[in-house]
Each structure stands twice: as structure tokens, then as C-alpha cells.
Design a protein around this motif. Structure first.
Motif: not given
Length: 358
Positions: A54-58, A64-65, A110-113, A314-316
Motif C-alpha cells: 500500500e505504501h513504499f518509498w525511500c 519504508h514499506v 499487516g506489516f509496516a517495516l 506513516e506521515l507520508t
């Protein structure tokens, strides 16, 4: 003296020597391939994997993913993010009630890494299950087309030109490469007056917006506007009241300012506005009704080091907007001694609208 095998090789015809060398090279390559095969990880198991990134950026500091993943009847035990030769510690999947509503038999998914690592390296999600580990390569998300954007000041310009009105711009001084004189957008139909706190070319009236009507007189203009000025106004509620006094009945006021934007023109960078803030600032307490209001140009925040934790990533995911605009019409006069705030009852009702999640 050469070894016997080399002497034998030299006695062979040239083609035979070449063939012998190629045979030795072939044997060496085969030996290396066999050695390499022992070093390769076992092939990933074939799993009915279902997932959503759902969200992936560097950025310059890390990757962060977040998302969810499951393998139907095969239990997912842990997940980790791998970038280059770095890897997060495996963590168990987290609750995702929204996913479980679609897959009732699936447990947490779910995951947030987040991994501190140099940027622009291939990233993988390692998924540990009861049937083995599978690595899911993470591809950059596709670039979305920009949302359509309209020129939000145009209705104000059109009405002013139609009415051949007297128009005042607050903050008319050119302060940077992106600012320009806007008199041409109203000529030749309107009488344009440029107002600013500092004298400069294109400034017809040097005045403080906090006492605008003292400089212009009451009901002096059919339209008053500003571009990227309201964030620099120390007391914008007072300026909104002054705009009312300087406008004729039925006159329009337009303002575009910032919601999510860097500090600039310091030390006089005071405020950031949402569309709801504009509804209050140019609302009934100051004699206006809203014609149009909104925010545009989506923006995201990224917190930099030090002290950056997973929650900050998670701000992004939560959008801000670069710009906020309002178009309002004067519908009532306010006296010179009118308070600069709404009534206590109005403020109390607004306060009670704050979300109650307790």
C-alpha cells in the motif's frame, strides 16, 4: 625443465593443443557451477500468495514499506524487509481487520517495516511461512498522473472585469521570481490598485493591511485579493474585518495561501490554513458568505533524522496540500468596533465538532 605432461602437450599438433585447453577449461567451469549451486538458496516454495503493497518509498536515509500479505491455509509467521545486504529483524504480521473482513479465515496479515539503508537499491520482502520462505521483490510504485487543476482565481477576475470594478491587491510588491504584476489581468476593464507594506514599483498604496480601511476609506473597492500573503499577516482575523470595511456591499474577496509549505520570508511567516480555517476567517462573523473554498496541489511530509521512528514513516500516507484558496462575498456591514471573533455560541458549536474518539 617442463613437467612431462606439458612436454607431451607441446608434441601434439596445434589443434590438438587447443582442444585439450578447451577441455580443461570446460571441466573447470563445470566444477565452479557445481560449487555455485551448493551456495544458491533453495528455490522459493510455490505458495498461493496474496498481498498488497500500500505504501513504499525511500529517501536518503532509508526505505519504508507497508501493506498486507497472506498465503491462505499456509500460516505467515514473520516478515522482514531486505535491501542490499541489510535486513530488518523478522516481525510477526499485525492485525488488519479490513483485510480479515474479506478473508475471514485469515489471521493477522499487516506489516509496516522501515530499514535504515542507502537509497536506490533493490528491495525485497522476505515472508516466512510454515511451508518455507518466499522473497517478494518490491517494485517502485507507478507515477500517478497529476490531478486536474483549475485556475481558482479566474471567477474573481471574470466578475471584476464584468462589473468594471475597482480592485485592490494586498501584497502587490514583486518579491521573487514566481511573482509578477497582476494589473494586466484586470486591464483595461478595472481600476487596479496595488497595495503593500513597503514601497516598490507597481505599489500604488503603501499601507498596513491591519488598518486597510483607514487608508482606503469604507466601501472603496468591489474586489480585494491577495496571492500568498495571508500566511504573512500577523492577525488575519483583523485583516478580514478590514477587508469587509473596504469592500462595497456585494463585493468579492479572493485569497490563496499555504497549507503545507516550508518556512519562507521569515521572520514574518506566521500561519498555515486549511479550507475549514478559511470558512471561519471569511465567514458570517466578519460579514461574508463563502462562494468557493478548497485546497489544491497534494503534498506529503517526511520527517528527517534525528529521532525518526516507524510511526513517523506513516506521515507520508496522509496528504497535505500546498495551496488553500477562498472566494467570499460581502453580505453584511460590520461596525468599526465589531469584535474580531465569532460569538461565544458559534465558537462553542464549532469546538464541539472536534472528533470524539474516546
Amino acid at each position: 625443465m617442463l613437467p612431462a605432461w606439458k612436454q607431451t602437450l607441446l608434441r601434439l599438433p596445434p589443434l590438438a593443443r587447443i582442444a585439450a585447453r578447451e577441455g580443461a577449461l570446460h571441466n573447470r567451469v563445470a566444477a565452479l557451477e557445481s560449487e555455485l549451486a551448493t551456495l544458491r538458496p533453495p528455490p522459493a516454495p510455490s505458495l498461493p500468495l496474496v498481498h498488497a503493497v500500500e505504501h513504499f518509498w525511500c529517501d536518503a536515509y532509508g526505505v519504508h514499506v507497508c501493506g498486507w500479505v497472506h498465503a491462505h491455509a499456509v500460516k505467515v509467521r514473520a516478515l522482514s524487509l531486505r535491501v542490499g545486504d541489510r535486513r530488518t529483524d523478522p516481525v510477526p504480521p499485525a492485525p488488519r481487520p479490513d483485510v480479515q473482513s474479506h478473508y475471514p479465515d485469515i489471521a493477522d496479515s499487516g506489516f509496516a517495516l522501515y530499514l535504515e539503508t542507502p537509497p536506490f537499491q533493490p528491495a525485497c520482502l522476505d515472508i516466512e511461512t510454515d511451508a518455507g520462505t518466499i522473497s517478494l521483490p518490491l517494485a517502485p510504485p507507478p507515477l500517478l498522473p497529476p490531478p486536474p487543476s483549475r485556475r481558482v482565481i479566474q471567477p474573481f477576475i471574470d466578475e471584476m472585469r464584468q462589473r468594471r470594478g475597482r480592485v485592490l491587491e494586498i501584497g502587490a510588491r514583486i518579491v521573487g521570481p514566481e511573482s509578477y504584476a497582476r494589473i494586466g489581468e484586470f486591464a483595461p476593464d478595472c481600476h487596479y490598485v496595488g497595495c503593500d507594506i513597503h514601497p516598490a514599483p507597481g505599489v500604488d498604496l503603501v499601507a498596513d493591511a491591519h488598518t486597510l480601511s483607514a487608508a482606503t476609506g469604507r466601501a472603496a473597492f468591489e474586489g480585494i485579493f491577495s496571492i500568498a500573503v495571508m500566511e504573512h499577516i500577523a492577525e488575519p482575523w483583523r485583516v478580514a474585518a478590514e477587508i469587509n470595511r473596504a469592500l462595497s456591499q456585494g463585493g468579492l474577496t479572493f485569497h490563496i495561501t499555504h497549507h503545507t509549505f516550508p518556512l519562507h520570508e521569515t521572520p514574518n511567516d506566521f500561519w498555515r490554513y486549511s479550507d475549514e480555517a478559511m470558512r471561519i476567517l471569511f465567514g458570517p462573523a466578519r460579514g461574508f458568505e463563502i462562494v468557493d473554498v478548497g485546497m489544491r496541489n497534494p503534498a506529503n511530509l517526511v520527517r528527517l533524522f534525528p529521532g525518526r521512528g516507524l510511526a513517523d514513516m506513516e506521515l507520508t500516507r496522509h496528504h497535505g496540500f500546498v495551496g488553500t484558496w477562498v472566494l467570499a462575498r460581502k453580505v453584511a456591514e460590520i461596525p468599526d468596533d465589531a469584535p474580531d471573533t465569532a460569538t461565544i455560541e458559534t465558537l462553542a458549536a464549532r469546538s464541539r465538532a472536534y472528533p470524539n474518539r474516546g
